[in-house]
Design a protein around this motif. Structure first.
Motif, PDB file in Angstrom:
ATOM      1  N   VAL A 276       0.833  -1.211   0.000  1.00 22.29           N
ATOM      2  CA  VAL A 276       0.000   0.000   0.000  1.00 22.29           C
ATOM      3  C   VAL A 276       0.861   1.251   0.000  1.00 22.29           C
ATOM      4  O   VAL A 276       0.569   2.238  -0.695  1.00 22.29           O
ATOM      5  CB  VAL A 276      -0.941  -0.009   1.224  1.00 22.29           C
ATOM      6  CG1 VAL A 276      -1.634   1.331   1.375  1.00 22.29           C
ATOM      7  CG2 VAL A 276      -1.962  -1.127   1.105  1.00 22.29           C
ATOM      8  N   LYS A 277       1.944   1.205   0.766  1.00 24.22           N
ATOM      9  CA  LYS A 277       2.845   2.350   0.819  1.00 24.22           C
ATOM     10  C   LYS A 277       3.463   2.628  -0.534  1.00 24.22           C
ATOM     11  O   LYS A 277       3.550   3.783  -0.982  1.00 24.22           O
ATOM     12  CB  LYS A 277       3.930   2.094   1.866  1.00 24.22           C
ATOM     13  CG  LYS A 277       4.892   3.244   2.056  1.00 24.22           C
ATOM     14  CD  LYS A 277       5.903   2.919   3.137  1.00 24.22           C
ATOM     15  CE  LYS A 277       6.892   4.078   3.336  1.00 24.22           C
ATOM     16  NZ  LYS A 277       7.895   3.743   4.387  1.00 24.22           N
TER      17      LYS A 277
ATOM     18  N   ASN B 102       2.292   1.660  -3.521  1.00 21.40           N
ATOM     19  CA  ASN B 102       1.256   2.124  -4.457  1.00 21.40           C
ATOM     20  C   ASN B 102       0.823   3.550  -4.142  1.00 21.40           C
ATOM     21  O   ASN B 102       0.570   4.355  -5.063  1.00 21.40           O
ATOM     22  CB  ASN B 102       0.054   1.190  -4.389  1.00 21.40           C
ATOM     23  CG  ASN B 102       0.364  -0.197  -4.911  1.00 21.40           C
ATOM     24  OD1 ASN B 102       1.272  -0.362  -5.735  1.00 21.40           O
ATOM     25  ND2 ASN B 102      -0.360  -1.202  -4.435  1.00 21.40           N
ATOM     26  N   SER B 103       0.726   3.882  -2.861  1.00 27.63           N
ATOM     27  CA  SER B 103       0.325   5.235  -2.484  1.00 27.63           C
ATOM     28  C   SER B 103       1.346   6.263  -2.936  1.00 27.63           C
ATOM     29  O   SER B 103       0.986   7.371  -3.355  1.00 27.63           O
ATOM     30  CB  SER B 103       0.140   5.312  -0.957  1.00 27.63           C
ATOM     31  OG  SER B 103      -0.869   4.438  -0.527  1.00 27.63           O
TER      32      SER B 103
ATOM     33  N   GLU C 104       0.804   6.728  -6.635  1.00 31.37           N
ATOM     34  CA  GLU C 104      -0.428   7.491  -6.881  1.00 31.37           C
ATOM     35  C   GLU C 104      -0.271   8.941  -6.447  1.00 31.37           C
ATOM     36  O   GLU C 104      -0.818   9.856  -7.081  1.00 31.37           O
ATOM     37  CB  GLU C 104      -1.585   6.843  -6.119  1.00 31.37           C
ATOM     38  CG  GLU C 104      -1.991   5.483  -6.671  1.00 31.37           C
ATOM     39  CD  GLU C 104      -3.113   4.852  -5.871  1.00 31.37           C
ATOM     40  OE1 GLU C 104      -3.541   5.486  -4.880  1.00 31.37           O
ATOM     41  OE2 GLU C 104      -3.547   3.754  -6.237  1.00 31.37           O
ATOM     42  N   ALA C 105       0.457   9.177  -5.358  1.00 24.16           N
ATOM     43  CA  ALA C 105       0.667  10.542  -4.890  1.00 24.16           C
ATOM     44  C   ALA C 105       1.460  11.355  -5.912  1.00 24.16           C
ATOM     45  O   ALA C 105       1.160  12.536  -6.139  1.00 24.16           O
ATOM     46  CB  ALA C 105       1.402  10.530  -3.553  1.00 24.16           C
TER      47      ALA C 105
END
Length: 223
Positions: free
Chosen positions: A81-82, A84-85, A88-89
């Motif tokens: 998640v980190k 991917n985040s 995305e960020a």
């Protein structure tokens, strides 16, 4: 084989010459039976507690293993998640920067247009405000004339006659005084018209309301 309290109670000893006192031996055995029974019960309780503790220990060990596995899975998921985040960020940041530039450009154009329109409206409002002030002064002068006329009627001798102590005032007297308040004397009307014309001469702008409503104040009949 472990002795039971009943085994101790049923135990019989052979007798010999000059042996122990049988009553003392029996009393001592009874005391041993009681103590032994207490120890057996305590031992039973301890075994039961030990069994429960083992079951709990086994449960918590299984729970610990499950939690450790869950933590590992959660850690792996958090890492994904980190990652991917972060990606995305970065994408969102670039898109937001582009949108912000577009918004700033559009805002500059709109602000310029709004300022121009506001300037025009401000000029128009200043003109309308000046006209309103002129109309207000005219209205105030005409209102003063009307109020002075009404005040002169109220201060007349007819009203003094209504409120003074003495014989009962008739309905016709009250109706006459009220009628005079609704229809001022010709001299008062002429004075109002004269001052109204003077007000018109001071301000050439016509008033917004040429008709003024007459307020009738009735005297208190209990006085």
């Amino acid at each position: 084989m472990v002795l039971s309290p009943q085994d101790i109670h049923n135990k019989e000893f052979s007798t010999k010459l000059r042996g122990y006192n049988i009553d003392e031996v029996n009393d001592f055995l009874d005391q041993i039976i009681k103590d032994y029974q207490i120890i057996l019960e305590e031992n039973k309780d301890l075994r039961s507690q030990l069994s429960e503790s083992k079951d709990k220990l086994s449960y918590f060990n299984d729970l610990k293993d499950s939690l450790n596995q869950s933590i590992l899975v959660a850690q792996e998921a958090a890492d994904k998640v980190k990652s991917n985040s972060k990606k995305e960020a970065e994408i969102t940041n670039r898109e937001a920067q582009k949108k912000a530039d577009d918004i700033v450009k559009t805002a500059d154009e709109k602000s310029t247009q709004i300022l121009e329109e506001a300037s025009k409206r401000a000029k128009k409002l200043a003109i309308e405000t000046d006209d309103l002030k002129k109309n207000t002064r005219v209205f105030r002068q005409r209102l003063e004339v009307m109020l002075e006329s009404q005040l002169a009627v109220i201060k007349g001798s007819d009203w003094d006659h209504l409120v003074e102590d003495g014989p009962t005032t008739t309905y016709e007297d009250i109706e006459k005084v009220v009628g005079d308040l609704d229809n001022p004397t010709n001299s008062d009307v002429e004075s109002e018209n004269k001052q109204g014309n003077n007000a018109d001469a001071v301000e050439s702008t016509p008033t917004t309301d040429d008709k003024l409503q007459t307020v009738v104040i009735y005297p208190d009949s209990q006085k």
